[in-house]
Design a protein around this motif. Structure first.
Motif, PDB file in Angstrom:
ATOM      1  N   ASP A 190       0.877  -1.172   0.000  1.00  0.00           N
ATOM      2  CA  ASP A 190       0.000   0.000   0.000  1.00  0.00           C
ATOM      3  C   ASP A 190       0.919   1.228   0.000  1.00  0.00           C
TER       4      ASP A 190
ATOM      5  N   HIS B  55       0.517   3.767   2.817  1.00  0.00           N
ATOM      6  CA  HIS B  55       1.014   3.321   4.119  1.00  0.00           C
ATOM      7  C   HIS B  55       2.536   3.237   4.119  1.00  0.00           C
TER       8      HIS B  55
ATOM      9  N   ARG C 263       0.407  -3.314   9.010  1.00  0.00           N
ATOM     10  CA  ARG C 263      -0.541  -3.320   7.900  1.00  0.00           C
ATOM     11  C   ARG C 263      -0.261  -4.561   7.042  1.00  0.00           C
TER      12      ARG C 263
ATOM     13  N   VAL D 199      -1.710  -6.778   3.549  1.00  0.00           N
ATOM     14  CA  VAL D 199      -2.574  -6.766   2.378  1.00  0.00           C
ATOM     15  C   VAL D 199      -3.507  -7.972   2.402  1.00  0.00           C
TER      16      VAL D 199
END
Length: 290
Positions: free
Chosen positions: A115, A118, A211, A213
């Protein structure tokens, strides 16, 4: 293995000399344990985090009998917010003797799946937060006659890790920035010391809060990190960091894995990547395609 002096309350009080300490990213993990250890020694600690609830837990879980923790919400990536925070801290408490720029976040993803927003946030928090904290506090520490600024890099700031490209980049940047400032301050005869922390695997909440995915990758990584990966507990990591600060180490390696990686990088340089890939490749391939 480097020798560090045992961290006693007296050593910590002498290190700070009656001035406060500052810890960012104090809502959990190493930041929380650093704050608790300093508080237990009688050092007044100013703690901050972007997560107000987690920061509140740090304050309420602080062992009794120590100095108070003074909490404030702070996004270290926001240079203006950091500057205002530093102005407030110095105005109310005076210049700190010890600043621990500890806040950090990560993401686990292959480079094609990252991302991008991010990834940029990781750089803003991990690297930008260190730059913001260092540059804002440094003049006040110099005016006060000295102090320590301790910046958290990582073992992944010594050697890049697959599925951690943004995190590794941010931690290499922290190390490069801090080493550069170290030399500048020495050349200028500054009374302030910059010290760099390179932790290996520390069992904090960073893997769970990363984070991801793919949710399947989250489950695989967090199970491995929490239950199978050897590592250092946050309290032991905090003790190692403070021991290194007291000992005056320029680079503070936390955990046997960080020390082994540091030696490997120094001895084998770029030749270390290929044999490591033979060992770690199957794990990281599963993380990326799970």
């Amino acid at each position: 293995m480097p020798w560090y002096p045992r961290v006693t309350d007296e050593r910590l009080r002498r290190l700070c000399g009656g001035r406060p300490a500052v810890v960012t990213g104090a809502g959990s993990g190493m930041g929380r344990e650093l704050a608790h250890r300093l508080s237990a020694a009688g050092v007044r600690v100013l703690v901050s985090d972007i997560d107000d609830a987690a920061l509140g837990e740090t304050v309420t879980s602080s062992p009794g009998g120590g100095a108070p923790l003074v909490a404030a919400g702070l996004d270290v990536a926001d240079a203006d917010a950091v500057a205002a925070y530093v102005h407030d801290v110095v105005g109310r408490e005076g210049p700190p003797a010890l600043v621990l720029n500890n806040a950090g976040i990560t993401m686990v993803a292959g480079v094609h799946e990252e991302d991008d927003r991010h990834a940029r946030r990781i750089m803003a928090v991990n690297f930008g937060g260190v730059v913001n904290g260092t540059t804002a506090f440094l003049p006040h520490l110099e005016a006060a006659g000295g102090g320590h600024i301790v910046n958290t890099s990582s073992a992944f700031g010594l050697l890049g890790a697959p599925a951690q490209s943004a995190y590794s980049a941010s931690k290499f940047a922290v190390r490069g920035f801090s080493e550069s400032v170290q030399k500048q301050l020495r050349d200028n005869g500054s009374p302030v010391r910059i010290q760099i922390v390179c932790p290996g695997a520390v069992h904090t909440a960073i893997a769970r809060r990363a984070r991801y995915v793919d949710p399947a990758v989250r489950d695989f990584v967090t199970r491995g990190f929490d239950h199978r990966l050897p590592g250092t507990r946050p309290r032991a990591a905090a003790a190692a960091i403070l021991s290194g600060v007291v000992a005056g180490r320029d680079r503070i390696l936390v955990g046997p894995d960080a020390r082994a990686l540091d030696i490997g990088v120094r001895v084998f340089a770029g030749a270390l990547q290929r044999p490591l890939a033979t060992i770690t490749g199957p794990v990281f391939r599963r993380m990326i395609v799970a």
